[in-house]
Design a protein around this motif. Structure first.
Motif, PDB file in Angstrom:
ATOM      1  N   CYS A   1      -5.313   5.321   1.840  1.00 55.01           N
ATOM      2  CA  CYS A   1      -4.273   4.596   1.346  1.00 55.01           C
ATOM      3  C   CYS A   1      -4.593   4.275  -0.105  1.00 55.01           C
ATOM      4  O   CYS A   1      -5.676   4.021  -0.584  1.00 55.01           O
ATOM      5  CB  CYS A   1      -3.647   3.511   2.007  1.00 55.01           C
ATOM      6  SG  CYS A   1      -4.657   2.085   2.025  1.00 55.01           S
TER       7      CYS A   1
ATOM      8  N   ILE B   1       0.823  -1.129  -0.111  1.00 56.95           N
ATOM      9  CA  ILE B   1       0.114   0.003  -0.123  1.00 56.95           C
ATOM     10  C   ILE B   1       0.847   1.374  -0.054  1.00 56.95           C
ATOM     11  O   ILE B   1       2.108   1.083   0.354  1.00 56.95           O
ATOM     12  CB  ILE B   1      -1.064   0.012   1.393  1.00 56.95           C
ATOM     13  CG1 ILE B   1      -0.180   0.188   2.328  1.00 56.95           C
ATOM     14  CG2 ILE B   1      -1.991  -1.004   1.181  1.00 56.95           C
ATOM     15  CD1 ILE B   1      -0.863   0.541   3.663  1.00 56.95           C
TER      16      ILE B   1
ATOM     17  N   PHE C   1      -5.171  -2.850   5.871  1.00 52.83           N
ATOM     18  CA  PHE C   1      -6.076  -2.248   5.133  1.00 52.83           C
ATOM     19  C   PHE C   1      -7.211  -3.198   4.629  1.00 52.83           C
ATOM     20  O   PHE C   1      -7.514  -3.962   4.755  1.00 52.83           O
ATOM     21  CB  PHE C   1      -5.029  -1.766   3.893  1.00 52.83           C
ATOM     22  CG  PHE C   1      -4.725  -2.782   3.093  1.00 52.83           C
ATOM     23  CD1 PHE C   1      -5.564  -3.333   2.202  1.00 52.83           C
ATOM     24  CD2 PHE C   1      -3.445  -3.765   3.048  1.00 52.83           C
ATOM     25  CE1 PHE C   1      -5.295  -4.334   1.134  1.00 52.83           C
ATOM     26  CE2 PHE C   1      -3.160  -4.360   2.311  1.00 52.83           C
ATOM     27  CZ  PHE C   1      -3.930  -4.859   1.432  1.00 52.83           C
TER      28      PHE C   1
ATOM     29  N   ARG D   1       0.959   5.014   1.278  1.00 50.99           N
ATOM     30  CA  ARG D   1       0.114   6.291   2.253  1.00 50.99           C
ATOM     31  C   ARG D   1       1.071   7.402   2.575  1.00 50.99           C
ATOM     32  O   ARG D   1       2.192   7.411   2.115  1.00 50.99           O
ATOM     33  CB  ARG D   1      -0.332   5.439   3.619  1.00 50.99           C
ATOM     34  CG  ARG D   1       0.838   5.042   4.186  1.00 50.99           C
ATOM     35  CD  ARG D   1       0.614   4.211   5.666  1.00 50.99           C
ATOM     36  NE  ARG D   1       1.727   3.712   6.209  1.00 50.99           N
ATOM     37  CZ  ARG D   1       1.687   3.081   7.209  1.00 50.99           C
ATOM     38  NH1 ARG D   1       0.675   2.438   7.793  1.00 50.99           N
ATOM     39  NH2 ARG D   1       2.808   2.544   8.030  1.00 50.99           N
TER      40      ARG D   1
ATOM     41  N   LEU E   1      -4.868  10.601  -1.826  1.00 55.01           N
ATOM     42  CA  LEU E   1      -4.109  10.712  -0.697  1.00 55.01           C
ATOM     43  C   LEU E   1      -4.177  12.038   0.016  1.00 55.01           C
ATOM     44  O   LEU E   1      -3.593  11.830   1.372  1.00 55.01           O
ATOM     45  CB  LEU E   1      -2.610  10.546  -0.991  1.00 55.01           C
ATOM     46  CG  LEU E   1      -2.442   8.863  -1.551  1.00 55.01           C
ATOM     47  CD1 LEU E   1      -0.732   8.884  -2.034  1.00 55.01           C
ATOM     48  CD2 LEU E   1      -2.524   8.121  -0.413  1.00 55.01           C
TER      49      LEU E   1
ATOM     50  N   TRP F   1      -6.427   2.312   5.918  1.00 55.68           N
ATOM     51  CA  TRP F   1      -5.295   1.570   6.839  1.00 55.68           C
ATOM     52  C   TRP F   1      -5.852   2.037   8.089  1.00 55.68           C
ATOM     53  O   TRP F   1      -6.091   3.250   8.545  1.00 55.68           O
ATOM     54  CB  TRP F   1      -4.016   1.764   6.354  1.00 55.68           C
ATOM     55  CG  TRP F   1      -3.359   2.957   6.624  1.00 55.68           C
ATOM     56  CD1 TRP F   1      -3.427   4.180   5.944  1.00 55.68           C
ATOM     57  CD2 TRP F   1      -2.851   3.287   7.892  1.00 55.68           C
ATOM     58  NE1 TRP F   1      -2.721   5.090   6.666  1.00 55.68           N
ATOM     59  CE2 TRP F   1      -2.155   4.517   7.826  1.00 55.68           C
ATOM     60  CE3 TRP F   1      -2.466   2.433   8.952  1.00 55.68           C
ATOM     61  CZ2 TRP F   1      -1.554   5.104   8.854  1.00 55.68           C
ATOM     62  CZ3 TRP F   1      -1.888   3.234  10.141  1.00 55.68           C
ATOM     63  CH2 TRP F   1      -1.603   4.639   9.929  1.00 55.68           C
TER      64      TRP F   1
END
Length: 196
Positions: free
Chosen positions: A91, A48, A141, A50, A172, A131
């Protein structure tokens, strides 16, 4: 609902595509070895992206568990996005395909049809995700879902939110209203292929 997805991309192409966001990508746990997998399933680990908690304006890639235990103990692997804002925990789940399953015409058939969805013209895409830290499993997540777009509607009454690279930075950024990003893609954006 999506309970299986695919990631075959190596890190280099992912970095190349993500560089279009102009957000520096960091690897706080070291550069991950992303093993190509045709099937990433609930409770498996997956990459992922983030926003970084330690470097303003930068993002980080880590590998985490898909799903956390819900109040009943069942895994929370999909989460409805309808009418929600998601001011934290956003994320991108790195994928290059996801699957949906449909019943066979023969009611005696035990195995469902499996359909692979990929994003036309892109080697990989992001799935809008959240997440969080869970006492039992640590950081994990889940995938966000929305009403189906025209490419998914013939196969399921909900779909995960597929984000093209042009939406990565917007998702994001928690200041961007979630409904502006969490929407189905236009018809013809996804290629669909029957696997079995």
């Amino acid at each position: 609902m999506c309970s299986d997805y695919r990631i075959r991309q190596e890190l280099g192409p992912i970095e190349g595509t993500f560089s279009q966001t102009r957000i520096p990508l960091r690897f706080p746990e070291g550069r991950p070895n992303i093993e190509p997998r045709d099937d990433v399933r609930i409770t498996d680990r997956g990459p992922i992206i983030r926003m970084s908690a330690s470097e303003a304006g930068a993002a980080e890639m880590v590998q985490r568990r898909w799903s956390w235990p819900g109040p009943s103990g069942k895994p929370v692997y999909n989460f409805r996005s309808d009418g929600r804002e998601f001011g934290s925990g956003r994320c991108l789940i790195v994928a290059d395909g996801f699957y949906e399953f449909t019943a066979q015409a023969d009611p005696k058939a035990k195995r469902k049809h499996k359909w692979l969805f990929t994003l036309k013209g892109e080697p990989w895409f992001g799935i809008a995700g959240l997440w969080r830290t869970n006492e039992q499993v640590g950081e994990a997540f889940t995938m966000l879902t929305a009403p189906p777009g025209p490419d998914v509607a013939p196969y399921h009454n909900r779909q995960i939110v597929v984000l093209p690279p042009s939406d990565f930075a917007r998702w994001l950024d928690p200041a961007v209203p979630a409904p502006e990003v969490l929407r189905p893609l236009p018809e013809g954006s996804l290629e669909v292929r029957q696997i079995c």
